[in-house]
Design a protein around this motif. Structure first.
Motif, PDB file in Angstrom:
ATOM      1  N   TYR A 142      30.139  46.428  48.429  1.00 19.14           N
ATOM      2  CA  TYR A 142      30.314  46.628  46.992  1.00 19.14           C
ATOM      3  C   TYR A 142      31.652  46.008  46.591  1.00 19.14           C
ATOM      4  O   TYR A 142      32.608  46.019  47.374  1.00 19.14           O
ATOM      5  N   ALA A 143      31.717  45.491  45.365  1.00 20.00           N
ATOM      6  CA  ALA A 143      32.954  44.887  44.877  1.00 20.00           C
ATOM      7  C   ALA A 143      33.108  45.172  43.390  1.00 20.00           C
ATOM      8  O   ALA A 143      32.116  45.285  42.663  1.00 20.00           O
ATOM      9  N   VAL A 144      34.350  45.265  42.949  1.00 15.88           N
ATOM     10  CA  VAL A 144      34.643  45.504  41.543  1.00 15.88           C
ATOM     11  C   VAL A 144      35.697  44.516  41.067  1.00 15.88           C
ATOM     12  O   VAL A 144      36.608  44.148  41.813  1.00 15.88           O
ATOM     13  N   GLU A 145      35.542  44.051  39.828  1.00 15.84           N
ATOM     14  CA  GLU A 145      36.516  43.150  39.204  1.00 15.84           C
ATOM     15  C   GLU A 145      36.590  43.490  37.720  1.00 15.84           C
ATOM     16  O   GLU A 145      35.570  43.594  37.046  1.00 15.84           O
ATOM     17  N   LEU A 146      37.811  43.658  37.213  1.00 13.40           N
ATOM     18  CA  LEU A 146      38.011  44.070  35.828  1.00 13.40           C
ATOM     19  C   LEU A 146      37.946  42.904  34.847  1.00 13.40           C
ATOM     20  O   LEU A 146      37.342  43.020  33.773  1.00 13.40           O
ATOM     21  N   ASP A 147      38.554  41.778  35.210  1.00 18.51           N
ATOM     22  CA  ASP A 147      38.628  40.646  34.289  1.00 18.51           C
ATOM     23  C   ASP A 147      37.259  39.987  34.134  1.00 18.51           C
ATOM     24  O   ASP A 147      36.641  39.594  35.120  1.00 18.51           O
ATOM     25  N   PRO A 148      36.745  39.849  32.907  1.00 18.93           N
ATOM     26  CA  PRO A 148      35.395  39.294  32.736  1.00 18.93           C
ATOM     27  C   PRO A 148      35.254  37.852  33.188  1.00 18.93           C
ATOM     28  O   PRO A 148      34.179  37.449  33.638  1.00 18.93           O
ATOM     29  N   PHE A 149      36.325  37.068  33.064  1.00 23.24           N
ATOM     30  CA  PHE A 149      36.244  35.677  33.516  1.00 23.24           C
ATOM     31  C   PHE A 149      36.141  35.609  35.034  1.00 23.24           C
ATOM     32  O   PHE A 149      35.301  34.896  35.593  1.00 23.24           O
ATOM     33  N   ALA A 150      37.008  36.365  35.715  1.00 25.83           N
ATOM     34  CA  ALA A 150      36.937  36.397  37.175  1.00 25.83           C
ATOM     35  C   ALA A 150      35.614  36.997  37.635  1.00 25.83           C
ATOM     36  O   ALA A 150      35.019  36.533  38.623  1.00 25.83           O
ATOM     37  N   HIS A 151      35.132  38.018  36.921  1.00 19.40           N
ATOM     38  CA  HIS A 151      33.859  38.640  37.280  1.00 19.40           C
ATOM     39  C   HIS A 151      32.723  37.624  37.251  1.00 19.40           C
ATOM     40  O   HIS A 151      31.829  37.650  38.115  1.00 19.40           O
ATOM     41  N   ALA A 152      32.764  36.722  36.282  1.00 14.93           N
ATOM     42  CA  ALA A 152      31.709  35.705  36.190  1.00 14.93           C
ATOM     43  C   ALA A 152      31.718  34.787  37.411  1.00 14.93           C
ATOM     44  O   ALA A 152      30.659  34.436  37.945  1.00 14.93           O
ATOM     45  N   TRP A 153      32.923  34.415  37.866  1.00 16.41           N
ATOM     46  CA  TRP A 153      33.013  33.593  39.086  1.00 16.41           C
ATOM     47  C   TRP A 153      32.539  34.392  40.298  1.00 16.41           C
ATOM     48  O   TRP A 153      31.822  33.870  41.162  1.00 16.41           O
ATOM     49  N   ALA A 154      32.966  35.658  40.376  1.00 12.01           N
ATOM     50  CA  ALA A 154      32.561  36.488  41.508  1.00 12.01           C
ATOM     51  C   ALA A 154      31.047  36.656  41.557  1.00 12.01           C
ATOM     52  O   ALA A 154      30.440  36.614  42.630  1.00 12.01           O
ATOM     53  N   GLN A 155      30.445  36.831  40.401  1.00 13.07           N
ATOM     54  CA  GLN A 155      28.988  36.993  40.365  1.00 13.07           C
ATOM     55  C   GLN A 155      28.287  35.752  40.922  1.00 13.07           C
ATOM     56  O   GLN A 155      27.319  35.866  41.689  1.00 13.07           O
ATOM     57  N   ARG A 156      28.806  34.609  40.560  1.00 10.60           N
ATOM     58  CA  ARG A 156      28.221  33.355  41.058  1.00 10.60           C
ATOM     59  C   ARG A 156      28.345  33.254  42.580  1.00 10.60           C
ATOM     60  O   ARG A 156      27.435  32.778  43.263  1.00 10.60           O
TER      61      ARG A 156
END
Length: 282
Positions: A142-156
């Motif tokens: 499981y992983a969590v990221e607060l920043d929406p821009f970084a989250h988009a990269w992480a999702q990819r």
């Protein structure tokens, strides 16, 4: 154009980047050329020696951007971390080689466990979570990221690896997993407020949200990650967190004083700097 045109272009690019203060001018010049030609660096070197290859279109423009200290990874769209090729770009922290040893510490604990559960607090591009998922394939990550821009990269980066990713705050993430997790890893923002990074690639291009840990000493987010790890881990669970060299004594002292941790240890990076601290949940 002849073979020498590619060779000359790479040599000239190396000189340009060196004059601009880029730390690894020849490597960067070769990687930019390889990126445009769709080959790896070894194949590029073969072309420099054997092929009648011309300078790739757009090469001079990329070299000019790199000379302005735009991160190499922003220009190629790829960051290499352990066995991963991570998609990166503006809005996400570029993973660093020193973090690879943090991943190894967690992997060594996860590997012998049966279907272990791991959490990455503040995943950024997904480097740590992706390494755990890919190198310990029997784990649940499981992983969590607060920043929406970084989250988009992480999702990819993490979706193909089966990681469960949440957009949220590491302080409150995955409360449903409290007391059940085997390993928690964290590389939270930790730079103190008055410590401006020297490298233009970091100061001008890494998002501030991924750099500064909060407070004059940068300890707000590392302290929050420590509290979340204590909440998430089962007894005997393992926590490892990257931090600034100067924060190692403070973090170790916090862990020992809390009474929640045993086997508190400081770990050095490739440059022999105190880069991470680990402990076992009592």
């Amino acid at each position: 154009m002849t073979e020498s045109s590619l060779s000359q272009a790479v040599s000239q690019a190396s000189q340009t980047l060196a004059a601009a203060g880029v730390p690894t001018p020849r490597v960067d010049a070769e990687l930019l050329a390889a990126h445009l030609l769709g080959v790896n660096r070894g194949e590029l070197r073969a072309k420099l020696l054997l092929d009648a290859s011309s300078e790739p279109e757009g090469y001079a423009e990329l070299v000019a951007e790199r000379a302005q200290r735009v991160p190499l990874q922003h220009l190629t769209g790829v960051a290499y971390f352990r066995h991963l090729e991570l998609a990166v770009g503006p809005g996400v922290f570029i993973p660093r080689p020193e973090t690879e040893s943090v991943a190894q510490l967690a992997i060594d604990v996860l590997m012998p466990l049966q279907r272990p559960l791991a959490v990455d607090l503040g995943t950024g591009s997904g480097a740590l979570a992706g390494s755990l998922a890919s190198e310990v394939p029997h784990s649940r990550v499981y992983a969590v990221e607060l920043d929406p821009f970084a989250h988009a990269w992480a999702q990819r980066n993490l979706q193909p690896l089966g990681v469960t990713l949440e957009c949220g705050d590491l302080r409150t993430a995955f409360e449903e997993l409290d007391g059940t997790v085997d390993v928690v890893v964290a590389n939270p923002p930790y730079i103190p407020a008055n410590s401006i990074p020297r490298e233009p690639e970091v100061a001008d291009h890494d998002p501030a949200m991924a750099l500064y840990g909060g407070g004059h000493d940068g300890m707000e987010l590392p302290s929050a990650a420590l509290a979340s790890a204590a909440r998430l881990l089962k007894a005997g669970g393992y926590f490892v967190m990257e931090h600034a060299e100067v924060q190692a004594p403070t973090i170790a002292a916090l862990m020992r004083a809390s009474g929640q941790w045993s086997n508190v240890s400081t770990h050095q990076d490739l440059n022999s700097k105190d880069r991470a601290t680990s402990g076992v949940r009592k």
